[in-house]
Design an enzyme around this catalytic site. Structure first.
Site, PDB file in Angstrom:
ATOM      1  N   GLU A  68       0.814  -1.221   0.000  1.00  0.00           N
ATOM      2  CA  GLU A  68       0.000   0.000   0.000  1.00  0.00           C
ATOM      3  C   GLU A  68       0.842   1.263   0.000  1.00  0.00           C
ATOM      4  OE1 GLU A  68      -3.432   2.166   2.796  1.00  0.00           O
ATOM      5  OE2 GLU A  68      -2.638   0.171   3.332  1.00  0.00           O
ATOM      6  N   GLU A  77      -9.982   6.076   0.677  1.00  0.00           N
ATOM      7  CA  GLU A  77      -9.601   4.674   0.471  1.00  0.00           C
ATOM      8  C   GLU A  77      -9.752   4.385  -1.022  1.00  0.00           C
ATOM      9  OE1 GLU A  77      -8.229   2.558   2.357  1.00  0.00           O
ATOM     10  OE2 GLU A  77      -8.752   2.948   4.456  1.00  0.00           O
TER      11      GLU A  77
END
Length: 481
Positions: free
Chosen positions: A24, A145
């Site tokens: 990520e 997100e």
């Protein structure tokens, strides 16, 4: 002027969500860097970032920075995980201000108006949560997100240059619309497109690093013609975006070495390996493909525009030199004292010669064509996979050969008495042709047009480390007095 703080989630020891070879932290940094550049190119705004490379930044550090700098808007960027798909946004669930809710709505809607119809991204909605960076910041704050790292379709988008460019631009334009930022009257250079982000715990093989995206794309097309897969990878150095051409990311160092050897054999002699430890620093001793374009820039900038003679006094002790390299490679050989002591006989700056050895050996990890057993710390005679250069019987002999090779370039004086000539290439050097470190450009390494600058950049880092060590020692002594 309005100030925006972009917060790429995770980094350093915290990779965030992971899937296969992806992490990520790499995606969030690429998005933030591209959004930052788009904002600066198109709007009258100040943009700060909580991190611009792969470093660890705690949650409290992120919120404290936002409050300390008194920014007008905080945006934290993340990638989701857990089996879902799509895009969602968050504000604090403990009572977000009307202005925060308004900003989030505008940004969320604008992003979805771009990535929804074009990429069929699912809108998971506008949500709220008790996230630290939303709770502890004093200004309007939003957390995004961006897709799911572990979803097959989402990861295809996250590793797509087109999607990442469109997403970052839509985020920047959404912020511009929400905060009513004044637009710039003229546009500068195009916003760079990102690349698939590979895991920062891996050994990345880089074929070239460019300031101009077109030059990187030319190299990618050239490599494609030679059956080498590659992609663009965005990076930030001192506030400037660069484009690396990455040809692979490997968990195993030997696999990375094999890929590097393949590139060198194909003619890309300035290719290098970016190790996990170096991906959060600017001192990785990287090479650049300077023969391709005058707009090419190295990932590591030179310390300044001045030059330093090769001959001169060694300022940093061997002990400090060993401590410095040990930060990055704890298993590095202890060569600091050899460089400090032997350099005195030749009148050479032994500490800078040590920096050159760091550059040549990748912090004595020997990730190029020379192996550790050769005791060849300067790459003497090494020109490719099948020509690995000279070998020396002991580390002391290897250091001596290195210093003698430098001496040949630096002066026309005869070698000092007391040591045998162990440098097999000494007689082939044009004596006195490079009295300074930058004069080695194009001589020690070919093409190597910024070879000397890269050595001095490492040396500057060594000096800064030495100062830190001295300050720490002074503080410890002061407490005892």
């Amino acid at each position: 002027m309005t100030t925006v703080l972009l917060d790429p989630g995770h980094g350093g020891s915290d990779p965030g969500a992971t899937y296969r070879n992806y992490e990520e932290e790499d995606f969030t940094l690429t998005i933030a860097l591209l959004a930052r550049q788009h904002l600066l190119e198109h709007y009258q705004v100040n943009v700060l970032m909580t991190r611009t490379d792969d470093r660890t930044v705690g949650l409290s550090e992120r919120s404290s920075m936002a409050n300390r700098e008194n920014v007008d808007f905080f945006c934290s960027i993340h990638i989701n995980a857990g089996g879902g798909t799509g895009f969602e946004s968050y504000v604090y669930n403990g009572g977000a201000s009307p202005r925060t809710i308004q900003y989030r709505s505008i940004i969320h809607n604008h992003i979805m108006s771009v990535i929804g119809p074009k990429y069929s991204v699912k809108d998971r909605g506008k949500k709220s949560a008790n996230f630290h960076v939303l709770r502890e910041t004093k200004m309007p704050a939003v957390l995004l997100e961006t897709l799911f790292i572990d979803h097959s379709n989402d990861i295809k988008l996250l590793t797509s240059s087109d999607f990442m460019s469109d997403y970052a631009a839509s985020l920047a334009d959404g912020i511009g619309k929400a905060l009513n930022l004044p637009k710039k009257s003229t546009r500068t250079t195009p916003t760079p497109q990102p690349s698939p982000a590979a895991g920062s715990r891996m050994y990345k093989v880089i074929a070239g690093s460019f300031k101009n995206r077109e030059n990187a794309e030319k190299l990618i097309n050239e490599l494609k013609g030679k059956n080498v897969d590659s992609f663009l990878s965005a990076a930030m150095v001192d506030g400037t975006s660069y484009f690396r051409v990455q040809t692979g990311a490997f968990k195993n160092l030997q696999n990375a070495k094999d890929q590097l050897a393949r590139l060198v054999q194909l003619g890309y002699k300035d290719a290098f390996i970016l190790t996990p430890a170096e991906q959060g620093t600017a001192q990785s001793g990287q090479k650049t493909d300077s023969s391709r374009s005058s707009t090419l820039q190295p990932k590591t900038p030179s310390p300044d525009s001045r030059d330093i003679p090769i001959l001169g006094e060694t300022l940093v002790s061997g002990t400090i030199l060993d401590l410095y390299v040990g930060k990055t490679n704890p298993s590095a050989p202890q060569l600091g004292d050899l460089y400090e002591q032997l350099s005195k006989s030749y009148g050479i700056r032994g500490d800078i010669a040590f920096a050159q050895a760091i550059h040549e050996t990748n912090y004595f990890r020997f990730t190029g064509v020379v192996n550790r057993n050769q005791n060849n710390f300067a790459g003497i005679g090494a020109t490719g996979p099948n020509v690995t250069g000279a070998s020396f019987s002991t580390p002391r002999e290897g250091v001596l050969a290195h210093l003698q090779h430098l001496y040949a370039y630096a002066t026309t004086k005869p070698l000092p008495a007391g040591f045998p000539l162990v440098d097999p290439r000494f007689i082939y050097v044009e004596r006195g042709s490079a009295p300074t470190w930058k004069d080695l450009n194009g001589k020690w390494a070919v093409p190597g047009s910024r070879y000397g600058e890269m050595i001095l950049s490492i040396y500057l880092s060594i000096l800064q480390f030495a100062i830190q060590q001295l300050n720490a020692a002074q503080s410890a002594i002061s407490k005892q007095i």
